[in-house]
Design an enzyme around this catalytic site. Structure first.
Site, PDB file in Angstrom:
ATOM      1  N   VAL A 139      -6.775 -27.564 -60.838  1.00  0.00           N
ATOM      2  CA  VAL A 139      -7.701 -28.233 -60.647  1.00  0.00           C
ATOM      3  C   VAL A 139      -7.506 -29.361 -61.641  1.00  0.00           C
ATOM      4  O   VAL A 139      -6.708 -29.477 -62.453  1.00  0.00           O
ATOM      5  CB  VAL A 139      -9.001 -27.549 -61.221  1.00  0.00           C
ATOM      6  CG1 VAL A 139      -9.721 -26.535 -60.597  1.00  0.00           C
ATOM      7  CG2 VAL A 139      -9.022 -27.117 -62.945  1.00  0.00           C
ATOM      8  N   CYS A 140      -8.023 -30.566 -61.215  1.00  0.00           N
ATOM      9  CA  CYS A 140      -7.606 -32.027 -61.979  1.00  0.00           C
ATOM     10  C   CYS A 140      -8.663 -32.997 -61.725  1.00  0.00           C
ATOM     11  O   CYS A 140      -9.723 -32.981 -60.864  1.00  0.00           O
ATOM     12  CB  CYS A 140      -6.304 -32.225 -61.140  1.00  0.00           C
ATOM     13  SG  CYS A 140      -4.967 -31.425 -61.116  1.00  0.00           S
ATOM     14  N   THR A 141      -8.525 -34.115 -62.432  1.00  0.00           N
ATOM     15  CA  THR A 141      -9.407 -35.165 -62.160  1.00  0.00           C
ATOM     16  C   THR A 141      -8.135 -36.374 -62.262  1.00  0.00           C
ATOM     17  O   THR A 141      -7.282 -36.614 -63.116  1.00  0.00           O
ATOM     18  CB  THR A 141     -10.198 -35.577 -63.404  1.00  0.00           C
ATOM     19  OG1 THR A 141     -11.264 -34.350 -63.465  1.00  0.00           O
ATOM     20  CG2 THR A 141     -11.274 -36.577 -63.179  1.00  0.00           C
ATOM     21  N   ASN A 317     -11.793 -31.868 -57.370  1.00  0.00           N
ATOM     22  CA  ASN A 317     -11.284 -30.994 -56.522  1.00  0.00           C
ATOM     23  C   ASN A 317     -12.400 -30.581 -55.284  1.00  0.00           C
ATOM     24  O   ASN A 317     -12.299 -29.709 -54.845  1.00  0.00           O
ATOM     25  CB  ASN A 317     -11.016 -29.674 -57.224  1.00  0.00           C
ATOM     26  CG  ASN A 317      -9.793 -30.093 -58.215  1.00  0.00           C
ATOM     27  OD1 ASN A 317     -10.180 -30.015 -59.344  1.00  0.00           O
ATOM     28  ND2 ASN A 317      -8.660 -30.171 -57.574  1.00  0.00           N
ATOM     29  N   ARG A 330     -17.158 -31.991 -62.514  1.00  0.00           N
ATOM     30  CA  ARG A 330     -16.604 -32.948 -63.431  1.00  0.00           C
ATOM     31  C   ARG A 330     -16.598 -34.288 -62.804  1.00  0.00           C
ATOM     32  O   ARG A 330     -16.567 -35.407 -63.885  1.00  0.00           O
ATOM     33  CB  ARG A 330     -15.043 -32.706 -63.732  1.00  0.00           C
ATOM     34  CG  ARG A 330     -14.615 -31.502 -64.524  1.00  0.00           C
ATOM     35  CD  ARG A 330     -13.421 -30.873 -64.405  1.00  0.00           C
ATOM     36  NE  ARG A 330     -13.301 -30.269 -62.916  1.00  0.00           N
ATOM     37  CZ  ARG A 330     -12.419 -30.264 -61.966  1.00  0.00           C
ATOM     38  NH1 ARG A 330     -11.582 -31.455 -61.947  1.00  0.00           N
ATOM     39  NH2 ARG A 330     -12.378 -29.638 -60.883  1.00  0.00           N
TER      40      ARG A 330
END
Length: 392
Positions: A139-141, A317, A330
């Site tokens: 998972v990322c931003t 995501n 997020r």
């Protein structure tokens, strides 16, 4: 809720000692840059990868330096596999079958992976496993923003290790913590000239975060789908190999594309093994995009549009036209911080502030990278998230 939602909901009760109940947010951080305090562990060290060397030799110096850390991380994965299948047969299957996959990978990646295994002493199958992990476990931003002067800033948090072993005592994800010592900055050179730069994990030959100086910037975030990476990997093993591994595609684009438009076309049109979000920044006003991909199609391209007031594009995501799952939101706090900052005040410093705000910063966050295409600059920092902090 979906598969991912059910998993997160289950993890909420198994992980939490909880001092809070998700969705947990905090006020937007400020004055976090230059990096300091308990959320900052270390700056990331630079290494050179010489593309003029044979593929099997390109990673020798780096892996020699990071051998102990790579061995420790792979051992942690093996321990988790043994805990999941106590007979040891899962690891045996990896060691017996995945080396065969290395022979099927496109050039130069298979030879590079074999070189890493030879240098580190880690069984080839386990190095292959490490190199395909991103297809299923991240998972990322990521954000691309344009400042008031038309300069583009690209930032990202790389979050890795979801559900890969929770350390109850230290309140951390086991694999996330093992990965942090492997974070490196890489300068890829050919004929002694810089081709591109990347932040990566030692032993991983694909690219997740990178810059083609003065041309474009690129990050990749996982996109969850039932028609996901597991399906693509299975098809590859069974002999259907017309799709491209995600991180191999991003590395190929960083190495070979020479413009934002060329990169966008390749990222949009190439068939993939797994769905993904490609977050792309260019070197001119308005050049920033989220490319939402299925395994076969480009589903949507959301670009900067100053006339519509869209001075940044931001991806976690979830498809940008859908609401994120409430236990993993997020996006809302990230956009809140970006909007509060405004285009007039956006900078490397304020992007870092946003990426330092919980839950954008969380227990899975391994590193934060900031890129400025006009200066050809990439800087990265290994991160910690002190309690209270979201597990993801």
């Amino acid at each position: 809720m979906g598969v991912r939602g059910l998993l997160i909901f289950a993890a909420l009760f198994t992980v939490s000692s909880s001092q809070f109940v998700p969705p947990y947010t905090e006020d937007c951080r400020s004055n976090m840059y230059p990096p300091k305090g308990p959320t900052f562990r270390a700056a990331v060290k630079w290494y050179t990868v010489d593309l003029d060397l044979p593929p099997s030799k390109r990673w020798t110096a780096l892996i020699t330096d990071k051998k102990a850390e790579l061995v420790a991380m792979i051992q942690a994965i093996v321990d988790l596999a043994d805990a999941f299948v106590p007979s040891g047969r899962l690891v045996e299957l990896v060691d017996r079958t995945l080396p065969l996959m290395a022979e099927t990978l496109p050039k130069p990646f298979g030879e590079e992976i074999k070189g890493i295994a030879a240098t580190s002493g880690v069984p080839l199958g386990e190095v292959v496993l490490f190199n395909i992990f991103y297809e299923v476990f991240t998972v990322c931003t990521s954000v691309v923003a344009e400042d008031r002067n038309g300069h583009l800033i690209h930032g990202r948090n790389l979050d890795f290790g979801l559900f890969l072993g929770w350390d109850v005592k230290n309140k951390s994800w086991i694999i996330s913590e093992k990965l942090k010592p492997l974070v490196v900055n890489l300068e890829f050179k050919r004929d002694n000239q810089t081709v591109f730069k990347s932040t990566n994990f030692a032993g991983y030959v694909g690219m997740l975060t990178g810059i083609k100086p003065h041309k474009f910037t690129l990050t990749m975030n996982e996109r969850f789908s039932l028609d996901g990476g597991y399906i693509g990997i299975l098809e590859w093993i069974l002999g259907s190999r017309d799709g491209m591994w995600m991180s191999f595609l991003t590395r190929s684009v960083l190495e070979n594309a020479n413009s934002y438009q060329e990169a966008k076309a390749r990222l949009s049109l190439t068939k993939l093994l797994a769905p993904a979000y490609f977050i792309l920044g260019g070197n001119q006003t308005g050049q920033g995009a989220i490319i939402t991909r299925s395994r076969t199609l480009s589903l949507d391209i959301l670009e900067l549009d100053l006339k519509l007031g869209r001075w940044y594009v931001l991806e976690t995501n979830y498809d940008h036209w859908k609401e994120p799952f409430f236990l993993d939101d997020r996006r809302t706090p990230a956009m809140t911080c970006m909007n509060k900052t405004t285009q007039q005040s956006i900078s490397v410093m304020t992007v870092y502030d946003m990426l330092s705000t919980k839950p954008i910063l969380n227990k899975l966050t391994t590193y934060t990278t900031l890129m400025q295409v006009s200066e050809g600059k990439l800087e990265s920092y290994i991160r910690d998230c002190p309690d209270p902090c979201m597990p993801w």
